[in-house]
Write a protein that holds these residues in place. Structure first.
Motif, PDB file in Angstrom:
ATOM      1  N   ALA A 151      -0.972 -13.364 -47.438  1.00  0.00           N
ATOM      2  CA  ALA A 151       0.205 -13.109 -46.597  1.00  0.00           C
ATOM      3  C   ALA A 151      -0.121 -12.143 -45.463  1.00  0.00           C
ATOM      4  O   ALA A 151       0.253 -12.363 -44.302  1.00  0.00           O
ATOM      5  N   ILE A 152      -0.831 -11.076 -45.775  1.00  0.00           N
ATOM      6  CA  ILE A 152      -1.161 -10.082 -44.756  1.00  0.00           C
ATOM      7  C   ILE A 152      -2.129 -10.669 -43.727  1.00  0.00           C
ATOM      8  O   ILE A 152      -1.977 -10.463 -42.514  1.00  0.00           O
ATOM      9  N   MET A 153      -3.121 -11.405 -44.193  1.00  0.00           N
ATOM     10  CA  MET A 153      -4.072 -12.046 -43.270  1.00  0.00           C
ATOM     11  C   MET A 153      -3.340 -12.997 -42.314  1.00  0.00           C
ATOM     12  O   MET A 153      -3.567 -12.985 -41.096  1.00  0.00           O
ATOM     13  N   ALA A 154      -2.452 -13.819 -42.871  1.00  0.00           N
ATOM     14  CA  ALA A 154      -1.764 -14.814 -42.052  1.00  0.00           C
ATOM     15  C   ALA A 154      -0.797 -14.169 -41.058  1.00  0.00           C
ATOM     16  O   ALA A 154      -0.781 -14.516 -39.868  1.00  0.00           O
ATOM     17  N   LEU A 155       0.004 -13.229 -41.543  1.00  0.00           N
ATOM     18  CA  LEU A 155       1.070 -12.665 -40.713  1.00  0.00           C
ATOM     19  C   LEU A 155       0.564 -11.632 -39.716  1.00  0.00           C
ATOM     20  O   LEU A 155       0.993 -11.618 -38.553  1.00  0.00           O
ATOM     21  N   GLU A 156      -0.330 -10.762 -40.161  1.00  0.00           N
ATOM     22  CA  GLU A 156      -0.765  -9.667 -39.293  1.00  0.00           C
ATOM     23  C   GLU A 156      -1.995 -10.028 -38.471  1.00  0.00           C
ATOM     24  O   GLU A 156      -2.008  -9.857 -37.254  1.00  0.00           O
ATOM     25  N   THR A 161       2.393 -11.111 -36.100  1.00  0.00           N
ATOM     26  CA  THR A 161       3.856 -11.159 -36.122  1.00  0.00           C
ATOM     27  C   THR A 161       4.458  -9.839 -35.659  1.00  0.00           C
ATOM     28  O   THR A 161       4.042  -8.764 -36.083  1.00  0.00           O
ATOM     29  N   ARG A 162       5.456  -9.947 -34.817  1.00  0.00           N
ATOM     30  CA  ARG A 162       6.103  -8.765 -34.240  1.00  0.00           C
ATOM     31  C   ARG A 162       7.509  -8.601 -34.820  1.00  0.00           C
ATOM     32  O   ARG A 162       8.132  -9.572 -35.250  1.00  0.00           O
ATOM     33  N   THR A 166      10.825 -14.741 -35.728  1.00  0.00           N
ATOM     34  CA  THR A 166      11.279 -15.590 -36.826  1.00  0.00           C
ATOM     35  C   THR A 166      10.090 -16.308 -37.451  1.00  0.00           C
ATOM     36  O   THR A 166       9.306 -16.954 -36.755  1.00  0.00           O
ATOM     37  N   VAL A 167       9.980 -16.178 -38.769  1.00  0.00           N
ATOM     38  CA  VAL A 167       8.895 -16.783 -39.532  1.00  0.00           C
ATOM     39  C   VAL A 167       9.475 -17.870 -40.435  1.00  0.00           C
ATOM     40  O   VAL A 167      10.419 -17.620 -41.189  1.00  0.00           O
ATOM     41  N   LEU A 168       8.916 -19.059 -40.351  1.00  0.00           N
ATOM     42  CA  LEU A 168       9.265 -20.148 -41.264  1.00  0.00           C
ATOM     43  C   LEU A 168       8.163 -20.257 -42.308  1.00  0.00           C
ATOM     44  O   LEU A 168       6.990 -20.429 -41.964  1.00  0.00           O
ATOM     45  N   VAL A 169       8.501 -20.149 -43.587  1.00  0.00           N
ATOM     46  CA  VAL A 169       7.506 -20.263 -44.648  1.00  0.00           C
ATOM     47  C   VAL A 169       7.904 -21.391 -45.587  1.00  0.00           C
ATOM     48  O   VAL A 169       9.047 -21.479 -46.029  1.00  0.00           O
ATOM     49  N   ALA A 184       6.726 -10.022 -44.398  1.00  0.00           N
ATOM     50  CA  ALA A 184       7.379 -10.288 -43.121  1.00  0.00           C
ATOM     51  C   ALA A 184       8.679  -9.500 -42.979  1.00  0.00           C
ATOM     52  O   ALA A 184       8.954  -8.920 -41.924  1.00  0.00           O
ATOM     53  N   THR A 185       9.473  -9.473 -44.043  1.00  0.00           N
ATOM     54  CA  THR A 185      10.792  -8.842 -43.979  1.00  0.00           C
ATOM     55  C   THR A 185      10.718  -7.327 -44.083  1.00  0.00           C
ATOM     56  O   THR A 185      11.287  -6.603 -43.262  1.00  0.00           O
ATOM     57  N   HIS A 186      10.014  -6.834 -45.095  1.00  0.00           N
ATOM     58  CA  HIS A 186      10.080  -5.406 -45.411  1.00  0.00           C
ATOM     59  C   HIS A 186       9.005  -4.571 -44.738  1.00  0.00           C
ATOM     60  O   HIS A 186       9.149  -3.346 -44.630  1.00  0.00           O
ATOM     61  N   VAL A 187       7.930  -5.192 -44.276  1.00  0.00           N
ATOM     62  CA  VAL A 187       6.867  -4.439 -43.607  1.00  0.00           C
ATOM     63  C   VAL A 187       6.884  -4.676 -42.097  1.00  0.00           C
ATOM     64  O   VAL A 187       6.875  -3.728 -41.309  1.00  0.00           O
ATOM     65  N   LEU A 188       6.936  -5.949 -41.697  1.00  0.00           N
ATOM     66  CA  LEU A 188       6.839  -6.288 -40.282  1.00  0.00           C
ATOM     67  C   LEU A 188       8.191  -6.406 -39.593  1.00  0.00           C
ATOM     68  O   LEU A 188       8.244  -6.610 -38.380  1.00  0.00           O
ATOM     69  N   GLN A 189       9.280  -6.317 -40.349  1.00  0.00           N
ATOM     70  CA  GLN A 189      10.638  -6.363 -39.787  1.00  0.00           C
ATOM     71  C   GLN A 189      10.909  -7.657 -39.035  1.00  0.00           C
ATOM     72  O   GLN A 189      11.573  -7.672 -37.992  1.00  0.00           O
ATOM     73  N   ALA A 190      10.394  -8.762 -39.563  1.00  0.00           N
ATOM     74  CA  ALA A 190      10.659 -10.079 -38.989  1.00  0.00           C
ATOM     75  C   ALA A 190      11.785 -10.754 -39.766  1.00  0.00           C
ATOM     76  O   ALA A 190      12.168 -10.302 -40.849  1.00  0.00           O
TER      77      ALA A 190
END
Length: 272
Positions: A151-156, A161-162, A166-169, A184-190
């Motif tokens: 998850a971290i590799m893909a998103l960050e 991701t900023r 909006t992230v579709l999973v 995405a929700t709790h760390v990256l605020q997406a």
């Protein structure tokens, strides 16, 4: 997730630790001696540690889809039989090499491996181990490296991701999907749209932090996402399903010009 996969794809294997000191010359491991057959418990000889290596007393080991595939002979890496599956584990440090500086004897650690984790002991390079915070149990820690690492590799690192994007999973109720929602929700605020194959799975994804959900067994993923975000589309798609779901997510649900993540993380591609 791990226990569910184990029950469906592996026969029951009990690797209960034996009483007494762990200083013997052998330890027990779950062995795949023949592809597509049940695992067996066997004795494995101990080997000396290298200077940067750590011997871990394994308490828990996660069961991942890759473990199932490798035991079927369907994984991209095909170790020679007999081998021991297990890509992530947790436990306590038994012994350290002469040049190890990151952990010490008695530390609780989690680690990643190229299989071999389903055993009483595992030897890891110190760079592949992390100390477990006190508030995290060994059982919980064993299931973190693969799903949260992905998850971290893909998103960050890949999608960059900023906040507010909006992230579709897809497969949102699986181990990786839930990790994507969390990060995405709790760390990256997406904002997260969770796509899954049943109402029950969609409910779980919403409970874990997704803002919206789509059951792609009940209609077009394309149309459902458009109803949620309009013609603007989504910024990032994390897909672990493939096939028609992948095509819907990639080609139909995205904005006309979207971020497509390959070797160049910010390369642009036009959606058909």
């Amino acid at each position: 997730m791990a226990s569910s996969l184990w029950g469906r794809c592996f026969s029951r294997v009990c690797l209960c630790r034996r009483a007494g000191p762990s200083g013997g010359r052998h330890y027990r491991a779950a062995l795949c001696t023949e592809l597509q057959r049940p695992l067996a418990i066997g004795e494995v000889a101990r080997r000396p540690l290298g200077p940067h290596e750590v011997r871990v007393d394994v308490h828990f080991c996660g069961v991942n889809f890759a473990d199932i595939l490798v035991c079927r002979g369907q994984y991209q890496g095909r170790p020679h039989v007999p081998f021991t599956p297990g890509m992530e584990f947790s436990g306590t440090v038994l012994e350290t090499g002469t040049d190890v500086s990151t952990v010490k004897e008695g530390d609780g650690v989690l680690g990643v491996s190229h299989f071999n984790g389903m055993a009483e002991e595992y030897i890891a390079d110190q760079k592949a181990l992390w100390r477990i915070p006190e508030r995290v149990s060994l059982r919980e820690a064993a299931a973190l490296p693969v799903s949260y690492g992905t998850a971290i590799m893909a998103l960050e690192q890949r999608a960059r991701t900023r906040p507010g994007e909006t992230v579709l999973v897809t497969a949102a109720a699986g181990a990786t999907g839930l990790a994507v929602i969390d990060v995405a929700t709790h760390v990256l605020q997406a904002k997260v749209i969770a796509a899954a194959g049943s109402d029950e799975k969609c409910k779980l994804a919403m409970q874990r932090g997704a803002q919206s959900s789509v059951n792609y067994r009940q209609g077009s993923l394309k149309e459902a996402v458009r109803k949620l975000v309009g013609s603007a589309g989504v910024n990032v798609v994390i897909d672990t399903v493939g096939g028609d779901v992948f095509l819907d997510a990639l080609r139909r649900s995205m904005m006309p010009s979207f971020t497509w993540h390959r070797a160049n993380p910010r390369a642009k591609c036009s959606s058909p």
